[in-house]
Structure formats: C-alpha cells, structure tokens
Design a protein around this motif. Structure first.
Motif, mmCIF file in Angstrom:
data_model
loop_
_atom_site.group_PDB
_atom_site.id
_atom_site.type_symbol
_atom_site.label_atom_id
_atom_site.label_comp_id
_atom_site.label_asym_id
_atom_site.label_seq_id
_atom_site.Cartn_x
_atom_site.Cartn_y
_atom_site.Cartn_z
ATOM 1 N N UNK A 191 0.844 -1.204 0.000
ATOM 2 C CA UNK A 191 0.000 0.000 0.000
ATOM 3 C C UNK A 191 0.876 1.249 0.000
ATOM 4 N N UNK A 192 1.908 1.258 0.813
ATOM 5 C CA UNK A 192 2.820 2.410 0.866
ATOM 6 C C UNK A 192 3.518 2.594 -0.474
ATOM 7 N N UNK A 193 3.987 1.506 -1.074
ATOM 8 C CA UNK A 193 4.654 1.592 -2.373
ATOM 9 C C UNK A 193 3.692 2.103 -3.441
ATOM 10 N N UNK A 194 2.466 1.612 -3.422
ATOM 11 C CA UNK A 194 1.471 2.060 -4.397
ATOM 12 C C UNK A 194 1.168 3.546 -4.222
ATOM 13 N N UNK A 195 1.152 4.024 -2.983
ATOM 14 C CA UNK A 195 0.924 5.449 -2.738
ATOM 15 C C UNK A 195 2.040 6.288 -3.340
ATOM 16 N N UNK A 196 3.258 5.790 -3.277
ATOM 17 C CA UNK A 196 4.391 6.515 -3.859
ATOM 18 C C UNK A 196 4.336 6.517 -5.385
ATOM 19 N N UNK A 197 3.901 5.425 -5.969
ATOM 20 C CA UNK A 197 3.731 5.374 -7.420
ATOM 21 C C UNK A 197 2.607 6.319 -7.829
ATOM 22 N N UNK A 198 1.489 6.263 -7.111
ATOM 23 C CA UNK A 198 0.337 7.117 -7.425
ATOM 24 C C UNK A 198 0.679 8.600 -7.301
ATOM 25 N N UNK A 199 1.583 8.928 -6.407
ATOM 26 C CA UNK A 199 1.960 10.331 -6.205
ATOM 27 C C UNK A 199 2.574 10.933 -7.466
ATOM 28 N N UNK A 200 3.117 10.095 -8.333
ATOM 29 C CA UNK A 200 3.723 10.589 -9.571
ATOM 30 C C UNK A 200 2.761 10.537 -10.763
ATOM 31 N N UNK A 201 1.537 10.130 -10.532
ATOM 32 C CA UNK A 201 0.533 10.059 -11.594
ATOM 33 C C UNK A 201 -0.267 11.355 -11.656
ATOM 34 N N UNK A 202 -0.836 11.672 -12.814
ATOM 35 C CA UNK A 202 -1.750 12.821 -12.872
ATOM 36 C C UNK A 202 -2.882 12.632 -11.860
ATOM 37 N N UNK A 203 -3.123 13.624 -11.051
ATOM 38 C CA UNK A 203 -4.166 13.544 -10.032
ATOM 39 C C UNK A 203 -3.731 12.875 -8.752
ATOM 40 N N UNK A 204 -2.510 12.398 -8.698
ATOM 41 C CA UNK A 204 -2.007 11.720 -7.506
ATOM 42 C C UNK A 204 -1.659 12.713 -6.417
ATOM 43 N N UNK A 205 -1.883 12.314 -5.183
ATOM 44 C CA UNK A 205 -1.577 13.160 -4.031
ATOM 45 C C UNK A 205 -0.135 12.931 -3.591
ATOM 46 N N UNK A 206 0.561 13.999 -3.323
ATOM 47 C CA UNK A 206 1.932 13.896 -2.808
ATOM 48 C C UNK A 206 1.915 13.199 -1.452
ATOM 49 N N UNK A 207 2.935 12.424 -1.190
ATOM 50 C CA UNK A 207 3.091 11.772 0.110
ATOM 51 C C UNK A 207 3.831 12.761 1.000
ATOM 52 N N UNK A 208 3.094 13.375 1.918
ATOM 53 C CA UNK A 208 3.669 14.427 2.753
ATOM 54 C C UNK A 208 3.765 14.041 4.220
ATOM 55 N N UNK A 209 3.381 12.846 4.549
ATOM 56 C CA UNK A 209 3.425 12.408 5.935
ATOM 57 C C UNK A 209 4.867 12.329 6.437
ATOM 58 N N UNK A 210 5.051 12.573 7.692
ATOM 59 C CA UNK A 210 6.378 12.467 8.302
ATOM 60 C C UNK A 210 6.877 11.021 8.323
ATOM 61 N N UNK A 211 5.988 10.066 8.092
ATOM 62 C CA UNK A 211 6.356 8.654 8.161
ATOM 63 C C UNK A 211 6.752 8.078 6.822
ATOM 64 N N UNK A 212 6.603 8.834 5.747
ATOM 65 C CA UNK A 212 7.023 8.392 4.417
ATOM 66 C C UNK A 212 8.489 8.683 4.218
#
Length: 145
Positions: free
Chosen positions: A56-77
């Motif tokens: 899930x964490x890896x997918x969030x990082x991939x999605x962050x680079x997609x159009x419409x993806x949210x940046x991963x801004x959490x202190x835990x990333x």
C-alpha cells in the motif's frame, strides 16, 4: 501490526518501509518499490499484513507521480525524493492493491475487524483510481466526417 490511523504510512511497517527507501541508493529505489509490489501481487495463498502494508505504501508513492495523484507528505514516508518512476509500475501497483483487499489478505482481515474498514478500503480505492483511471466515455465522435 502497530497501526495508528488509516493513512497509507500510518502503521509501523509502512513507516519502516519509508526509512528503508531513504537508506537505499537513489538508483535502486525504483527496484525496491517494484520488489515490494511484485511480492504482494504474486503472493501465494495468503498475503501477510506486513507485505500488504508495504505494498500500500509503495502504491501510494507510485500514485503520487501520476496525474491527479496526491503527494506523500506524511512524516512517516520517505524523506528523500524518489526518481521519476517507470509508467509500468502503475499496473503492478494496481495488481498489488487488488491483492491487498482480496479475501486471502491478512491486512484486509485486520481492517475488517475494525470500525474503520470502509474508510481504509476507500483510501485503497482512491489510490487505485489514480493508478488506473477509468477512460472517459465517448459521447462525441473522435473524428468529424
């Protein structure tokens, strides 16, 4: 699993994975993401919660680079920026997310035992929608005669 919220990095395993990415050489970070996503997508009969949380964490990082993806801004990333990721990781991330929410997933089972399962699943769905957007319907012809 030490979990404190429904965010993609809001558990001990995902937070540790963010640190692992920071400890990995810049040129090897994409390979680590790919490895984590492959491990989840290709899991045998049962996907354990740690592998699911990392996926899930890896997918969030991939999605962050997609159009419409949210940046991963959490202190835990990860604190270090990731290189531009290969587009084919999107499909692999979708496969991994589908496996994470499948019946034989310990992470899904654990969330289903809580009152937050619907919100957690919606977060996964949102990631998936960014990674594999639904193509627009063609109400208008693409070419005029």
């Amino acid at each position: 699993m030490g979990t404190w919220d429904i965010g993609h990095f809001d558990n001990d395993t995902a937070a540790d994975f963010g640190g692992d990415l920071d400890d990995t050489a810049q040129g090897e970070r994409e390979a680590l993401l790919r490895e984590v996503l492959l491990r989840a997508a290709r899991a045998g009969e049962f996907l354990d919660d740690s592998e699911g949380a990392q996926a899930v964490a890896a997918a969030a990082l991939v999605a962050a680079q997609c159009p419409g993806g949210a940046a991963v801004t959490t202190a835990y990333g990860p604190k270090e920026a990731l290189p531009p990721l290969a587009a084919e990781l999107r499909a692999l991330a979708v496969e991994a997310l589908d496996r994470v929410v499948a019946e034989e997933s310990e992470l899904a089972e654990l969330w289903d035992e809580t009152g937050e399962a619907a919100a957690w699943r919606q977060g996964i769905r949102s990631l998936r929608d960014v990674l594999e957007p639904v193509p627009p319907t063609a109400d208008v012809p693409l070419f005029e005669a």
